[in-house]
Design an enzyme around this catalytic site. Structure first.
Site, PDB file in Angstrom:
ATOM      1  N   ASP A 193      11.299  60.178  94.048  1.00 44.52           N
ATOM      2  CA  ASP A 193      12.049  60.627  92.966  1.00 44.52           C
ATOM      3  C   ASP A 193      13.066  59.442  92.186  1.00 44.52           C
ATOM      4  O   ASP A 193      14.246  59.626  92.342  1.00 44.52           O
ATOM      5  CB  ASP A 193      13.115  61.769  93.163  1.00 44.52           C
ATOM      6  CG  ASP A 193      14.098  61.799  94.451  1.00 44.52           C
ATOM      7  OD1 ASP A 193      13.617  60.663  95.227  1.00 44.52           O
ATOM      8  OD2 ASP A 193      14.842  62.331  94.615  1.00 44.52           O
TER       9      ASP A 193
ATOM     10  N   ASP B 108      14.354  54.527  95.883  1.00 47.43           N
ATOM     11  CA  ASP B 108      12.927  54.777  95.717  1.00 47.43           C
ATOM     12  C   ASP B 108      12.262  53.451  94.909  1.00 47.43           C
ATOM     13  O   ASP B 108      11.339  53.199  95.442  1.00 47.43           O
ATOM     14  CB  ASP B 108      12.768  55.892  94.750  1.00 47.43           C
ATOM     15  CG  ASP B 108      13.469  57.215  95.053  1.00 47.43           C
ATOM     16  OD1 ASP B 108      12.852  58.120  95.825  1.00 47.43           O
ATOM     17  OD2 ASP B 108      14.580  57.231  95.051  1.00 47.43           O
TER      18      ASP B 108
ATOM     19  N   GLU C  21      21.895  66.094 104.434  1.00 43.28           N
ATOM     20  CA  GLU C  21      21.315  64.703 103.726  1.00 43.28           C
ATOM     21  C   GLU C  21      20.889  65.408 102.285  1.00 43.28           C
ATOM     22  O   GLU C  21      20.587  66.527 102.313  1.00 43.28           O
ATOM     23  CB  GLU C  21      20.438  64.136 104.447  1.00 43.28           C
ATOM     24  CG  GLU C  21      19.897  62.763 103.756  1.00 43.28           C
ATOM     25  CD  GLU C  21      18.553  63.198 102.936  1.00 43.28           C
ATOM     26  OE1 GLU C  21      18.308  62.558 102.039  1.00 43.28           O
ATOM     27  OE2 GLU C  21      17.985  64.129 103.247  1.00 43.28           O
TER      28      GLU C  21
ATOM     29  N   HIS D 268      18.102  53.710 101.493  1.00 44.06           N
ATOM     30  CA  HIS D 268      17.611  54.577 102.171  1.00 44.06           C
ATOM     31  C   HIS D 268      16.028  54.647 102.322  1.00 44.06           C
ATOM     32  O   HIS D 268      15.460  54.431 103.520  1.00 44.06           O
ATOM     33  CB  HIS D 268      18.006  55.952 102.123  1.00 44.06           C
ATOM     34  CG  HIS D 268      19.601  55.888 102.020  1.00 44.06           C
ATOM     35  ND1 HIS D 268      20.398  56.180 103.035  1.00 44.06           N
ATOM     36  CD2 HIS D 268      20.446  55.951 100.957  1.00 44.06           C
ATOM     37  CE1 HIS D 268      21.671  56.191 102.820  1.00 44.06           C
ATOM     38  NE2 HIS D 268      21.914  56.127 101.454  1.00 44.06           N
ATOM     39  N   ASP D 269      15.507  54.691 101.173  1.00 41.50           N
ATOM     40  CA  ASP D 269      13.994  55.083 101.183  1.00 41.50           C
ATOM     41  C   ASP D 269      13.108  53.879 101.554  1.00 41.50           C
ATOM     42  O   ASP D 269      11.991  53.991 101.989  1.00 41.50           O
ATOM     43  CB  ASP D 269      13.711  55.522  99.550  1.00 41.50           C
ATOM     44  CG  ASP D 269      14.401  56.757  99.218  1.00 41.50           C
ATOM     45  OD1 ASP D 269      14.723  57.539 100.209  1.00 41.50           O
ATOM     46  OD2 ASP D 269      14.234  57.193  98.114  1.00 41.50           O
TER      47      ASP D 269
END
Length: 307
Positions: A9, A14, A163, A233-234
Site C-alpha cells: 500500500d 513500501d 500496529e 518498516h516494510d
C-alpha cells in the site's frame, strides 16, 4: 533466485521496500505487485506503485489493484505518509496503467501456476491475502512462504495496542493467521530497530537519481540524528526473504484481536505454545548493521542501473 509477489500500500516504507527488491534483481524475481488501500486510498497506492515501477525500472512487472478497504470495519488510514502517500517525493506520471483484473485473482492464479515457488510478501493491510484464502484455500499450500510486515508482541504504533496494518483490517489479519500456514511476522519489535540514522542517510545521499527517492522518504517520518531516526518498516520483510539469518525468529501462536474496545488489531502473541501447533514465526531481533549493509548494497546496485 527467489520468486516474490509483493502485496503493498505505497506508502513511503513500501516504496523503500520495492526499491530494495529492485536492487536485488540478481537474487529476487519479482513476479508481481498487488495494491491495497491502507496508508492512503487504493487509487493513490496503485498510482504510487505504477510510478515506482517506472522509476525503479521494474520493466513489465504487473501491478494489479485490489481491495479498497477493510472487509468489515470502517476505513482507517495512516497520517504519516503525506497527502499522496509518498511524503515529499514527487515521481513522474507513470507511462502505463495497471493490469486488468483484481489483486485477489492475480494472487490466486499466480501461486496456482507455480506451487511452492513464490513467497508472498505482504506489507500492508491483509485484505487481499484474506480474500485470496477465502476464495481458494489452497493458496496456503501453493505459497512457498508468507512474510508480512505487521503486528507486534510488545506494543502498537497507531494506538497503544495495535500496529497499523493489523488495525486497518483486523478481521482480514485474523483470517490470514488462522488459515493453516506459518506466517513469518516482522513486527514493530524489529522494524523499529532498523531505523535511519545520520550515518545511514549519508550512505544514501551519493546514490544519484535513486537518492531523490531515498533521502526525502527516509526523512519524512521524523528527524534523523546520529543516534537514530525513522524506521523503514516494510523493507524488513523484503530483507528477510533475501537473508533470513539477519533476524531471530521464534515460533509462536498469534491471535488477532477483533472485538476489543481498546485492543482491536492487537496481535496477541504466545511464545509458550505448550503442545499447540505454532501458526507464526515472530521476529524478535535483527542484526542492524548487517541489515543496513544488505539494504544499502542493493540500493547501490540499483543506483548504478538508474544513473
Amino acid at each position: 533466485m527467489k520468486k516474490v509477489l509483493i502485496d503493498c500500500d505505497p506508502g513511503i516504507d513500501d516504496a523503500l521496500a520495492l526499491a530494495l527488491a529492485a536492487g536485488s534483481a540478481d537474487s529476487l524475481d519479482l513476479v508481481g505487485v498487488t495494491t491495497v488501500g491502507g496508508n492512503v486510498d487504493l487509487e493513490l497506492t496503485t498510482a504510487n506503485a505504477l510510478a515506482l515501477r517506472d522509476f525503479l525500472q521494474l520493466g513489465d512487472v504487473p501491478v494489479t489493484p485490489g481491495s479498497a478497504g477493510a472487509l468489515l470495519r470502517r476505513t482507517v488510514r495512516a497520517t504519516v505518509h503525506g497527502t499522496t502517500g509518498l511524503g515529499d517525493v514527487v515521481l513522474p506520471v507513470p507511462a502505463r496503467g495497471p493490469s486488468e483484473g483484481h489483486a485477489v485473482d492475480f494472487i490466486v492464479e499466480t501461486l496456482k501456476a507455480a506451487p511452492g515457488e513464490i513467497t508472498l510478501v505482504a506489507v500492508g493491510p491483509l485484505s487481499n491475502v484474506a480474500l485470496a484464502v477465502r476464495r481458494e484455500p489452497r493458496v496456503v499450500e501453493w505459497a512457498r512462504d508468507l512474510v508480512i510486515m505487521g503486528g507486534s508482541y510488545t506494543r502498537g504504533n497507531h494506538n497503544p495496542a495495535a500496529e497499523f496494518n493489523m488495525l486497518a483490517d483486523p478481521e482480514a489479519a485474523a483470517i490470514v493467521f488462522e488459515a493453516g500456514w506459518t506466517v513469518t511476522m516482522l513486527g514493530l519489535d524489529v522494524t523499529l530497530k532498523a531505523a535511519v540514522n545520520s550515518a545511514v542517510l549519508d550512505r544514501m545521499r551519493p546514490l544519484g537519481r535513486l537518492a531523490d527517492l531515498l533521502v526525502p522518504a527516509a526523512q519524512f517520518y521524523g528527524t534523523v540524528t546520529a543516534e537514530g531516526g525513522p524506521a523503514i518498516h516494510d523493507a524488513c520483510a523484503v530483507a528477510y526473504v533475501l537473508d533470513p539469518a539477519l533476524f531471530t525468529c521464534v515460533p509462536a501462536v498469534v491471535n488477532v484481536e477483533t472485538a476489543g474496545e481498546f485492543t482491536r488489531g492487537m496481535t496477541v502473541t504466545d511464545f509458550k505454545v505448550a503442545g499447540r501447533e505454532p501458526n507464526a514465526l515472530v521476529a524478535t531481533a535483527v542484526d542492524v548493521p548487517a541489515f543496513w549493509d544488505l539494504v544499502i548494497g542493493a540500493y547501490e546496485k540499483l543506483a548504478t542501473r538508474l544513473g
